[in-house]
Design a protein around this motif. Structure first.
Motif, mmCIF file in Angstrom:
data_model
loop_
_atom_site.group_PDB
_atom_site.id
_atom_site.type_symbol
_atom_site.label_atom_id
_atom_site.label_comp_id
_atom_site.label_asym_id
_atom_site.label_seq_id
_atom_site.Cartn_x
_atom_site.Cartn_y
_atom_site.Cartn_z
ATOM 1 N N ILE A 99 -17.147 39.922 49.994
ATOM 2 C CA ILE A 99 -17.274 38.566 49.485
ATOM 3 C C ILE A 99 -17.764 38.791 48.146
ATOM 4 O O ILE A 99 -18.625 39.607 47.939
ATOM 5 N N TRP A 100 -16.949 37.793 47.092
ATOM 6 C CA TRP A 100 -17.715 37.864 45.574
ATOM 7 C C TRP A 100 -18.620 36.828 45.288
ATOM 8 O O TRP A 100 -18.332 35.574 46.015
ATOM 9 N N TRP A 201 -8.784 31.211 34.892
ATOM 10 C CA TRP A 201 -8.507 32.461 35.537
ATOM 11 C C TRP A 201 -9.447 33.299 35.202
ATOM 12 O O TRP A 201 -9.488 33.995 33.895
ATOM 13 N N VAL A 202 -10.131 33.970 36.056
ATOM 14 C CA VAL A 202 -11.348 34.952 35.667
ATOM 15 C C VAL A 202 -11.371 36.163 36.354
ATOM 16 O O VAL A 202 -10.810 36.104 37.487
ATOM 17 N N ARG A 203 -12.195 37.167 35.991
ATOM 18 C CA ARG A 203 -12.595 38.210 36.784
ATOM 19 C C ARG A 203 -13.729 38.068 37.412
ATOM 20 O O ARG A 203 -14.693 37.280 37.148
ATOM 21 N N LEU A 204 -13.851 38.482 38.866
ATOM 22 C CA LEU A 204 -14.934 38.357 39.677
ATOM 23 C C LEU A 204 -15.834 39.397 39.744
ATOM 24 O O LEU A 204 -15.614 40.479 39.100
ATOM 25 N N GLY A 205 -17.285 39.222 39.884
ATOM 26 C CA GLY A 205 -18.216 40.109 40.064
ATOM 27 C C GLY A 205 -19.131 40.058 41.318
ATOM 28 O O GLY A 205 -18.938 39.116 42.234
ATOM 29 N N ASP A 206 -20.109 40.610 41.065
ATOM 30 C CA ASP A 206 -21.324 40.839 42.258
ATOM 31 C C ASP A 206 -20.621 40.744 43.611
ATOM 32 O O ASP A 206 -20.923 40.253 44.439
ATOM 33 N N PRO A 207 -19.752 41.931 44.060
ATOM 34 C CA PRO A 207 -19.367 41.609 45.483
ATOM 35 C C PRO A 207 -20.198 42.525 46.449
ATOM 36 O O PRO A 207 -21.175 43.058 46.220
ATOM 37 N N ILE A 208 -20.222 41.814 47.778
ATOM 38 C CA ILE A 208 -20.974 42.383 48.800
ATOM 39 C C ILE A 208 -19.892 42.500 50.171
ATOM 40 O O ILE A 208 -19.150 41.946 50.239
ATOM 41 N N ASP A 209 -19.913 43.872 50.716
ATOM 42 C CA ASP A 209 -19.081 44.126 51.778
ATOM 43 C C ASP A 209 -19.843 43.552 53.044
ATOM 44 O O ASP A 209 -21.060 43.723 53.213
ATOM 45 N N LEU A 210 -19.008 43.148 53.901
ATOM 46 C CA LEU A 210 -19.566 42.488 55.243
ATOM 47 C C LEU A 210 -19.642 43.513 56.081
ATOM 48 O O LEU A 210 -18.809 44.323 56.338
ATOM 49 N N THR A 211 -21.072 43.335 56.849
ATOM 50 C CA THR A 211 -21.300 44.106 58.082
ATOM 51 C C THR A 211 -20.516 43.629 59.074
ATOM 52 O O THR A 211 -19.939 42.431 59.055
ATOM 53 N N ALA A 212 -20.384 44.559 60.318
ATOM 54 C CA ALA A 212 -19.564 43.835 61.332
ATOM 55 C C ALA A 212 -20.203 42.734 61.756
ATOM 56 O O ALA A 212 -19.510 41.719 62.277
ATOM 57 N N ASP A 213 -21.535 42.466 61.788
ATOM 58 C CA ASP A 213 -22.333 41.347 62.456
ATOM 59 C C ASP A 213 -21.955 40.063 61.484
ATOM 60 O O ASP A 213 -21.583 39.137 62.049
ATOM 61 N N ARG A 214 -21.807 40.201 60.008
ATOM 62 C CA ARG A 214 -21.789 39.214 59.255
ATOM 63 C C ARG A 214 -20.101 38.966 59.386
ATOM 64 O O ARG A 214 -20.045 37.589 59.202
ATOM 65 N N ARG A 215 -19.521 39.692 59.518
ATOM 66 C CA ARG A 215 -17.949 39.626 59.624
ATOM 67 C C ARG A 215 -17.594 38.533 60.983
ATOM 68 O O ARG A 215 -16.792 37.695 60.892
ATOM 69 N N SER A 216 -18.411 39.039 61.878
ATOM 70 C CA SER A 216 -18.085 38.365 63.294
ATOM 71 C C SER A 216 -18.671 36.886 63.141
ATOM 72 O O SER A 216 -17.932 35.875 63.746
ATOM 73 N N MET A 217 -19.680 36.813 62.480
ATOM 74 C CA MET A 217 -20.139 35.343 62.111
ATOM 75 C C MET A 217 -19.186 34.486 61.293
ATOM 76 O O MET A 217 -18.797 33.325 61.503
#
Length: 255
Positions: A99-100, A201-217
């Motif tokens: 998620i960005w 049209w922009v470049r994105l920043g500050d990403p976080i990878d989803l854990t399995a639990d957060r992805r399930s939610m």
């Protein structure tokens, strides 16, 4: 696959009104584990909760002409067309998601994305390119629905660049200018339409990878989009874009 939602038929419409001379054309398909119908449903919820604003993630960098257009507030239509090719397996079922949370404006300043915006992308291990992602910042006063809103002929356009080259087969998203009339039966359709707004049209920043639990939610939320109100969506996005809360804590905060 992220979500299964009720399949909606393509909306039909009379031939489209004329487009602006400069347009942004983007081809769309299943992305980050979510089917196209579901993506559009999510973007409509973003638009409803965001006073007409929504962001569409794309994989390629913006045209060098974008900053000038954005500073001038130029009127630029965004045309979305369904891809002719099938989605890749890695897009249908990605192993990891990201998620960005921010974007860089055309002065290089990092700013938070609009509060209703949820932009996801693949985060596959070992794919360096996935550390960079971009977005079209769009606005629309009308409900977003997939449909057949008239023909679109990319051969009638050229890239807005010094060379003004034809649209390449590998260009998924491009800034284009009309140079001739369209062919009578082009291969593409206008399947979704909006305007560029804010940063365009922009470049994105500050990403976080989803854990399995957060992805399930996230999967459960996206599977029930039709029952989510705009105010609930704002709370959901705020929770998903926050720090590393556990799935239990996030569930309690959102619902």
């Amino acid at each position: 696959m992220l979500a299964r939602t009720r399949s909606l038929p393509l909306e039909s419409s009379p031939p489209r009104a004329s487009l602006t001379e400069t347009i942004c054309w983007s081809r769309m398909q299943t992305e980050a584990g979510q089917e196209l119908q579901a993506i559009v449903g999510r973007k409509e919820l973003e638009r409803s909760a965001g006073n007409g604003v929504f962001c569409w993630g794309v994989g390629n960098a913006p045209s060098r002409s974008i900053p000038q257009l954005a500073r001038a507030g130029a009127d630029v239509d965004v045309v979305f067309s369904i891809m002719k090719s099938r989605p890749k397996a890695v897009d249908v079922a990605p192993s990891r998601l990201r998620i960005w949370r921010s974007f860089f404006d055309h002065s290089g300043r990092e700013q938070p994305l609009p509060p209703a915006t949820l932009i996801t992308s693949r985060a596959d291990a070992g794919i360096r390119a996935r550390n960079v992602h971009y977005a079209l910042m769009c606005r629309s006063d009308r409900e977003l629905r997939l449909g057949d809103f008239g023909p679109f002929d990319p051969s009638a356009y050229r890239n807005v660049s010094d060379t003004g080259g034809a649209v390449g087969a590998s260009q998924v998203t491009a800034l284009l200018r009309r140079v001739t009339s369209e062919a009578p039966a082009p291969a593409y359709k206008v399947n979704l339409r909006a305007k560029l707004g804010q940063g365009y049209w922009v470049r994105l920043g500050d990403p976080i990878d989803l854990t399995a639990d957060r992805r399930s939610m996230l999967e459960r939320v996206l599977a029930n989009l039709l029952s989510v109100t705009p105010s609930e969506w704002l709370r959901i996005v705020s929770g998903l874009r926050s720090g590393p809360s556990s799935a239990t804590e996030l569930q309690r905060r959102l619902f």
